[in-house]
Design a protein around this motif. Sequence first.
Motif, PDB file in Angstrom:
ATOM      1  N   VAL A 169       0.817  -1.301   0.009  1.00 53.21           N
ATOM      2  CA  VAL A 169       0.105   0.004   0.080  1.00 53.21           C
ATOM      3  C   VAL A 169       0.842   1.381   0.067  1.00 53.21           C
ATOM      4  O   VAL A 169       0.672   2.363  -0.679  1.00 53.21           O
ATOM      5  CB  VAL A 169      -1.026   0.056   1.025  1.00 53.21           C
TER       6      VAL A 169
ATOM      7  N   LEU B 121       0.371   3.685  -3.062  1.00 56.61           N
ATOM      8  CA  LEU B 121      -0.126   5.306  -2.923  1.00 56.61           C
ATOM      9  C   LEU B 121       1.029   6.112  -3.251  1.00 56.61           C
ATOM     10  O   LEU B 121       0.520   7.372  -3.984  1.00 56.61           O
ATOM     11  CB  LEU B 121      -0.458   5.432  -1.614  1.00 56.61           C
TER      12      LEU B 121
ATOM     13  N   ASN C 227      -7.712   9.199  -1.954  1.00 52.16           N
ATOM     14  CA  ASN C 227      -7.575   7.708  -1.907  1.00 52.16           C
ATOM     15  C   ASN C 227      -8.599   7.226  -0.585  1.00 52.16           C
ATOM     16  O   ASN C 227      -8.253   7.324   0.501  1.00 52.16           O
ATOM     17  CB  ASN C 227      -6.330   7.107  -1.516  1.00 52.16           C
TER      18      ASN C 227
ATOM     19  N   PHE D 161      -9.701   3.377   0.824  1.00 50.07           N
ATOM     20  CA  PHE D 161      -9.033   2.114   0.536  1.00 50.07           C
ATOM     21  C   PHE D 161      -9.825   1.102   1.498  1.00 50.07           C
ATOM     22  O   PHE D 161      -9.675   1.179   2.755  1.00 50.07           O
ATOM     23  CB  PHE D 161      -7.579   2.319   0.925  1.00 50.07           C
TER      24      PHE D 161
ATOM     25  N   LEU E 245      -8.104  -0.878  -3.413  1.00 49.94           N
ATOM     26  CA  LEU E 245      -8.187   0.591  -3.264  1.00 49.94           C
ATOM     27  C   LEU E 245      -9.291   1.194  -4.365  1.00 49.94           C
ATOM     28  O   LEU E 245      -9.549   0.866  -5.352  1.00 49.94           O
ATOM     29  CB  LEU E 245      -6.820   0.793  -4.368  1.00 49.94           C
TER      30      LEU E 245
ATOM     31  N   PRO F  13      -9.192   4.844  -5.618  1.00 44.93           N
ATOM     32  CA  PRO F  13      -8.552   6.137  -5.938  1.00 44.93           C
ATOM     33  C   PRO F  13      -9.558   6.852  -6.764  1.00 44.93           C
ATOM     34  O   PRO F  13     -10.201   6.413  -7.471  1.00 44.93           O
ATOM     35  CB  PRO F  13      -7.439   5.937  -6.872  1.00 44.93           C
TER      36      PRO F  13
ATOM     37  N   SER G  15      -1.426  -1.773 -10.208  1.00 46.51           N
ATOM     38  CA  SER G  15      -2.109  -2.855  -9.288  1.00 46.51           C
ATOM     39  C   SER G  15      -1.747  -4.092  -9.910  1.00 46.51           C
ATOM     40  O   SER G  15      -1.386  -5.038  -9.098  1.00 46.51           O
ATOM     41  CB  SER G  15      -3.590  -2.554  -9.272  1.00 46.51           C
TER      42      SER G  15
END
Lengths: 487, 369
Positions: A359, A363, A379, A381, A388, A390, A416
């Motif tokens: 993470v 991020l 974000n 989460f 996630l 965003p 990702s």
Amino acid sequence: MNRADTALADSPAGRELSRRLRACLGADCIIEEVESQRPFECDGLTLYRDLPRAVVLPETASQVQQVLQICDALDVPVVARGAGTGLCAGAMPHPEGVLLVMTKLDKIVEIDPLARTARVQPGVSNLSISEAAARYGLYYAPDPSSQIACSIGGNVSENSGGVHCLKYGLTVHNILSMKVMTVAGEELTLGSLGLDSPGYDLMALFTGSEGLLGVVTEVTVRLLPSPEVARVVMAAFDSITAAGDAVGAVIGAGIIPAGLEMMDRLAVQAAEDFAHAGYPRDAAAILLCEMDGTREEVAQHVDTVATLFQALGATAVTISRDEAHRALLWQGRKSAFPAVGRIAPDYYCMDGTIPRGQVTFVLNEIYRLSRQYGLPVANVFHAGDGNLHPLILFDASDPVQVRKVHEFGGDILDLSVRVGGCLTGEHGIGVEKLGRMTSQFSALELAQLEDIKHAFDPSLNLNPGKGIPILKRCQEYRALPDRHRHD
Amino acid sequence: MPCQTGTDMTEPTDTTGVDTSEAIVAALAQARARKTPVYISGGGSKRLMLGRLCEAAELDVSAHRGIVDYQPQELVITARSGTPIAEIEATLAAGNQMLSFEPPSFGGRATLGGTLACNLCGPGRPWGGSIRDMVLGVELINGKCERLRFGGKVMKNVAGYDVSRLQAGALGTLGVLTEISLKIAPRAERVLTLAYTMSADQALQTMNRRAAEAKPLSAAFWLDGQLYLRLSGAASAVTSTAAQWGGERLEGDAALWRDLREMTLPFFAGSAPLWRLSLQSSAPLCTDAQSTLIDWGGAQRWVSGDQPRDSLDRAAADAGGHATLFRGGDRHSEVRPPLDSVQRRLQQHLKHAFDPDGILNPGRLYSWL
């Protein structure tokens, strides 16, 4: 789109479709006029819109069957739609097809408190199942944030999650049985009232299949006993790293929280300004960690988690005092999307899933991309299960920003996948992420998915152009109508 | 890896990981070219159970083993399919974690791949989920000898169809599983068993009523006039629930649950046919109580002895489920109930999508698959 006012009247085939649909549905169950179709042109992802040949709203499973039989006979695409709250354009109408809206099938057929099950029609809203079960001390666990509106049929088609899925699982873990209809309108029952069924687990395959394999006409869900108590611990941290480490520490302590959510600075500030939940506006990130269960267990785990957060450098720790306070602490998180919606003309919500341990890296990469594209990002989460969301802020009236937001979103999805995650945790592929499927799957894997599609829908009429790419590998491809091409 | 016939199984003792997937692909390619189907075997522990007898050349994949990745804080373990369940359990225990579906290890022989293929789960299944519920991703080799990955190592993943869960209970007829990622669970701080003397009918009522309470119930089974309820969770919650529920606290209860899970209770001994009924948990008893063991809080019932297939199928269907001839009896005929024509056609199409030449475990699940 250049169309006549009455969409079906434009060709002999269209007139035949119209005639047959009218013969099986009441006048108030079919919408052919373009202006009346507008409310159905998109789902929750409004960037993608189209209009169908006809919108139909059947009132019985028998009418669903007849619509499918008519469309099968006339080789017309069918797109099933629930409440239209989906976020991947999975329910966007097909311009040559029929939009099959399931919302009138909205009855809770039966609740069995001893077996702890509810049998419901597909148009029933997620929340209304829990409301109906509450008198027995039971509830339906998956709780997507759209639960007031979203339908159980849609939940099945997208395998919806929510903030409680680390502990209670996704839709696929909380359904026992369903009735579905094939593309040709044949009815079959998948699953059983037991915990498994003979033969291949078609229920697992149908769950999350985005309406590509069949149409769900009834669902039997598992109900769980409502927890005696739930409490939430809110902790603020002065760095993303510290908050990310704290997430791992909770899991490492052997606790599976009912919910474990993280919000970064921009999301915290927007949510606090909107909901006044008491979030520290200067925090780099906050965590919301909810424990539920028996009174004793919750007391024990709240104590453990609060102590853990303090030891890991939390700048503030707040424990919900009562139900009202717990609701307030959640209010900020639950209103994060509309709150972010206030600070920019539009936002684009992504849905990649990553290993929890990544993470901080992810991020920080998202912040770098945010600077690169010149678009702010907030974000939110589901930290407990690595999902996630965003929210990229942009202005949809500016074509340059629209192009940038798509590229930025795509970069996040590729990121990702690169760190060992996936394109979508709970929103689905739909139209939106179809072009990204090649970043997660090889050509052979996509071909296998396509072969599965063919096994259930040889005419490729169920929700064409969504979910899985249809590749140019077979000879018949050249004969396929344009609707199946995705170049 | 040669295709071999015979059942020369040795109990694996080393824990060295070996990736033999290239050899499996080669063996499968040869089988496909020669049109000689294979019977996929791991530890060999379930060969005479669950499915029909499969008369095909054995493809032994037990050497393809080893834990590939284990990250306790991610709640995920990834291992090659030939890895013994016992090895995985031992690794997880060191991290104070476990497989929530409590699969049998069958004397150390059961493998991860076989357990997923059979969707085999122990007493905790109604509360801890099944292996079908916990599988996050698989690598498999389909009948076209293609190595494919679906799912992944993350908790949520809705990209593409859920091919991973589809493997649960498919008995290896859709692919040779080579690598599997599972969601794992923390071990409970405290476990305690309560015993009650009551009839099967009373036990079914009690199991279902207790399951509707928000308490740390983690298993419920009945045998020979005794109901056993297992509590697992935070020490405070287990202790307070035990005080409220009463009953006799059972000492040495770990052995009882292990024997149930491993099917080594005296109930399971002998060579009589063993039927497995998967039913709605609250369905009334539909078999003779003397020859029935009720597990999974009522949702799984074992029935020992010769039973008329048709009436058992009817009784199971009336109770919302189905009956399987789990072990013994005639394993050349169907051991699962017939499916309707639409289901059957779709299942055949699905089989064809993965294994067009029918070389993977033909007839193991159904004679027509």
